[in-house]
Scaffold this motif. Structure first.
Motif, PDB file in Angstrom:
ATOM      1  N   UNK A  30      -2.709  -0.631  10.718  1.00 25.26           N
ATOM      2  CA  UNK A  30      -1.369  -1.213  10.740  1.00 25.26           C
ATOM      3  C   UNK A  30      -1.095  -2.072   9.508  1.00 25.26           C
ATOM      4  N   UNK A  31      -2.072  -2.172   8.592  1.00 27.45           N
ATOM      5  CA  UNK A  31      -1.920  -2.964   7.376  1.00 27.45           C
ATOM      6  C   UNK A  31      -1.519  -4.411   7.708  1.00 27.45           C
ATOM      7  N   UNK A  32      -2.332  -5.045   8.551  1.00 30.75           N
ATOM      8  CA  UNK A  32      -2.089  -6.427   8.938  1.00 30.75           C
ATOM      9  C   UNK A  32      -2.661  -7.379   7.902  1.00 30.75           C
ATOM     10  N   UNK A  33      -1.945  -8.448   7.655  1.00 28.25           N
ATOM     11  CA  UNK A  33      -2.495  -9.548   6.875  1.00 28.25           C
ATOM     12  C   UNK A  33      -3.486 -10.287   7.767  1.00 28.25           C
ATOM     13  N   UNK A  34      -4.509 -10.905   7.178  1.00 31.83           N
ATOM     14  CA  UNK A  34      -5.474 -11.658   7.974  1.00 31.83           C
ATOM     15  C   UNK A  34      -4.787 -12.755   8.787  1.00 31.83           C
ATOM     16  N   UNK A  35      -3.822 -13.430   8.189  1.00 34.42           N
ATOM     17  CA  UNK A  35      -3.131 -14.515   8.891  1.00 34.42           C
ATOM     18  C   UNK A  35      -2.360 -13.976  10.101  1.00 34.42           C
ATOM     19  N   UNK A  36      -1.734 -12.813   9.952  1.00 32.00           N
ATOM     20  CA  UNK A  36      -0.999 -12.208  11.063  1.00 32.00           C
ATOM     21  C   UNK A  36      -1.958 -11.761  12.152  1.00 32.00           C
TER      22      UNK A  36
END
Length: 102
Positions: A30-36
Motif C-alpha cells: 500500500x506504499x505506507x509511510x512509517x508514520x502512517x
C-alpha cells in the motif's frame, strides 16, 4: 476489496518489497509511510506487533484500515484516492466530507 486491489496495483504493482522513488520513503504493497503505518497500528490496537511495512499481511491490514478511515471521512472514491496520493490530483483538502454535510 476491488478498491484495495486497485490501490495496491497502482502503488506497488503487487510488489510487497516496493519502495517509493519520490523521496517520501513509502513502503510495501500500500506504499505506507512509517508514520502512517505506526499511527494506524495504534489506532486499531495492534501495538503488540512490530511494524514491518514489508510484511504483506500487516501492510494490507493497515492499508485497508486506512482506506476505511478515508471512506468514513470523504464521500467519493476519487476524493479518497487523491487524499492517498495527493500528487495525482493536487487535492487541497477542501470541500464536502461525509460527516460534515457541507
Amino acid at each position: 476489496p476491488a478498491l484495495g486491489m486497485a490501490v495496491i496495483a497502482a502503488e506497488s504493482s503487487f510488489n510487497p518489497h516496493a519502495r517509493s522513488s519520490d523521496g517520501h520513503d513509502s513502503k510495501g504493497l500500500f506504499q505506507l509511510l512509517d508514520s502512517t503505518g505506526s499511527e494506524i497500528m495504534s489506532r486499531i490496537g495492534a501495538t503488540d506487533r512490530a511494524y514491518d511495512p514489508f510484511n504483506p499481511e500487516l501492510n494490507v491490514e493497515l492499508g485497508v484500515s486506512y482506506l476505511r478511515r478515508l471512506h468514513d471521512t470523504w464521500c467519493s472514491d476519487s476524493a479518497r484516492l487523491r487524499y492517498i496520493n495527493p500528487s495525482c490530483g493536487k487535492l487541497l483538502l477542501v470541500g464536502k466530507t461525509c460527516s460534515s454535510g457541507i
